[in-house]
Write a protein that holds these residues in place. Structure first.
Motif, PDB file in Angstrom:
ATOM      1  N   UNK A  12      -3.536 -10.984  11.250  1.00 30.07           N
ATOM      2  CA  UNK A  12      -2.813 -10.775   9.989  1.00 30.07           C
ATOM      3  C   UNK A  12      -3.506  -9.691   9.173  1.00 30.07           C
ATOM      4  N   UNK A  13      -4.799  -9.843   8.979  1.00 32.66           N
ATOM      5  CA  UNK A  13      -5.554  -8.861   8.187  1.00 32.66           C
ATOM      6  C   UNK A  13      -5.542  -7.482   8.842  1.00 32.66           C
ATOM      7  N   UNK A  14      -5.622  -7.423  10.166  1.00 26.84           N
ATOM      8  CA  UNK A  14      -5.598  -6.142  10.875  1.00 26.84           C
ATOM      9  C   UNK A  14      -4.256  -5.437  10.679  1.00 26.84           C
ATOM     10  N   UNK A  15      -3.170  -6.177  10.726  1.00 21.04           N
ATOM     11  CA  UNK A  15      -1.850  -5.569  10.536  1.00 21.04           C
ATOM     12  C   UNK A  15      -1.723  -4.999   9.127  1.00 21.04           C
ATOM     13  N   UNK A  16      -2.229  -5.712   8.135  1.00 24.21           N
ATOM     14  CA  UNK A  16      -2.162  -5.209   6.757  1.00 24.21           C
ATOM     15  C   UNK A  16      -3.038  -3.972   6.585  1.00 24.21           C
ATOM     16  N   UNK A  17      -4.159  -3.952   7.281  1.00 21.69           N
ATOM     17  CA  UNK A  17      -5.075  -2.810   7.203  1.00 21.69           C
ATOM     18  C   UNK A  17      -4.506  -1.582   7.915  1.00 21.69           C
ATOM     19  N   UNK A  18      -3.822  -1.803   9.030  1.00 24.40           N
ATOM     20  CA  UNK A  18      -3.381  -0.706   9.887  1.00 24.40           C
ATOM     21  C   UNK A  18      -2.030  -0.096   9.507  1.00 24.40           C
ATOM     22  N   UNK A  19      -1.284  -0.759   8.646  1.00 25.47           N
ATOM     23  CA  UNK A  19       0.067  -0.292   8.305  1.00 25.47           C
ATOM     24  C   UNK A  19       0.210  -0.232   6.786  1.00 25.47           C
ATOM     25  N   UNK A  20       0.667   0.902   6.251  1.00 24.26           N
ATOM     26  CA  UNK A  20       0.739   1.055   4.795  1.00 24.26           C
ATOM     27  C   UNK A  20       1.839   0.241   4.123  1.00 24.26           C
ATOM     28  N   UNK A  21       2.935  -0.038   4.808  1.00 23.80           N
ATOM     29  CA  UNK A  21       4.052  -0.777   4.211  1.00 23.80           C
ATOM     30  C   UNK A  21       4.431  -1.928   5.140  1.00 23.80           C
ATOM     31  N   UNK A  22       4.187  -3.165   4.671  1.00 25.22           N
ATOM     32  CA  UNK A  22       4.400  -4.336   5.519  1.00 25.22           C
ATOM     33  C   UNK A  22       5.233  -5.372   4.763  1.00 25.22           C
ATOM     34  N   UNK A  23       6.229  -5.886   5.441  1.00 26.00           N
ATOM     35  CA  UNK A  23       6.996  -7.024   4.965  1.00 26.00           C
ATOM     36  C   UNK A  23       6.580  -8.207   5.827  1.00 26.00           C
ATOM     37  N   UNK A  24       5.931  -9.190   5.213  1.00 17.03           N
ATOM     38  CA  UNK A  24       5.421 -10.344   5.957  1.00 17.03           C
ATOM     39  C   UNK A  24       6.415 -11.490   5.820  1.00 17.03           C
ATOM     40  N   UNK A  25       6.795 -12.052   6.950  1.00 15.17           N
ATOM     41  CA  UNK A  25       7.723 -13.187   6.997  1.00 15.17           C
ATOM     42  C   UNK A  25       6.961 -14.417   7.465  1.00 15.17           C
ATOM     43  N   UNK A  26       6.655 -15.328   6.538  1.00 12.88           N
ATOM     44  CA  UNK A  26       6.032 -16.603   6.874  1.00 12.88           C
ATOM     45  C   UNK A  26       7.152 -17.602   7.138  1.00 12.88           C
TER      46      UNK A  26
END
Length: 110
Positions: A12-26
């Motif tokens: 989760x943290x890696x995806x937020x770090x690696x991509x500038x615009x993220x829509x997270x679906x929990x």
């Protein structure tokens, strides 16, 4: 819209770090709102507003309730809009394609 999955807090943290615009679906199993939200997400995935945004799918039963609660989350489905690692918006419950599209506009620079 690129779709990724995070099964661990580190992913989760890696995806937020690696991509500038993220829509997270929990989301979780046996959640009618989650299934309805999936349809909304699918309907906007190829829209111009979704261009350049990563959809990060986080399955609650996989990542764990402790991590979910550590983010201050209380219900599924919940969408988080993340720009450059910072939360821009939080949307709890079912969201229509229109609501998601409007929220995505806030993720992309003007």
């Amino acid at each position: 819209m690129q779709i990724l999955h995070a099964a661990t807090p580190d992913a989760y943290r890696a995806a937020l770090r690696d991509h500038p615009a993220v829509l997270v679906d929990f989301h979780k199993d046996n959640c009618p709102g989650c299934r309805m939200l999936d349809m909304s997400l699918a309907s906007i995935a190829d829209s111009p507003r979704a261009a350049g945004i990563v959809l990060l799918k986080v399955h609650l039963e996989t990542i764990g309730d402790v991590f979910f609660r550590s983010l201050g989350l209380r219900q599924t489905p919940t969408l988080l809009l993340i720009r450059d690692g910072q939360e821009v918006a939080r949307m709890a419950g079912y969201q229509s394609p229109k609501q998601i599209g409007e929220a995505l506009a806030s993720l992309m620079p003007a």
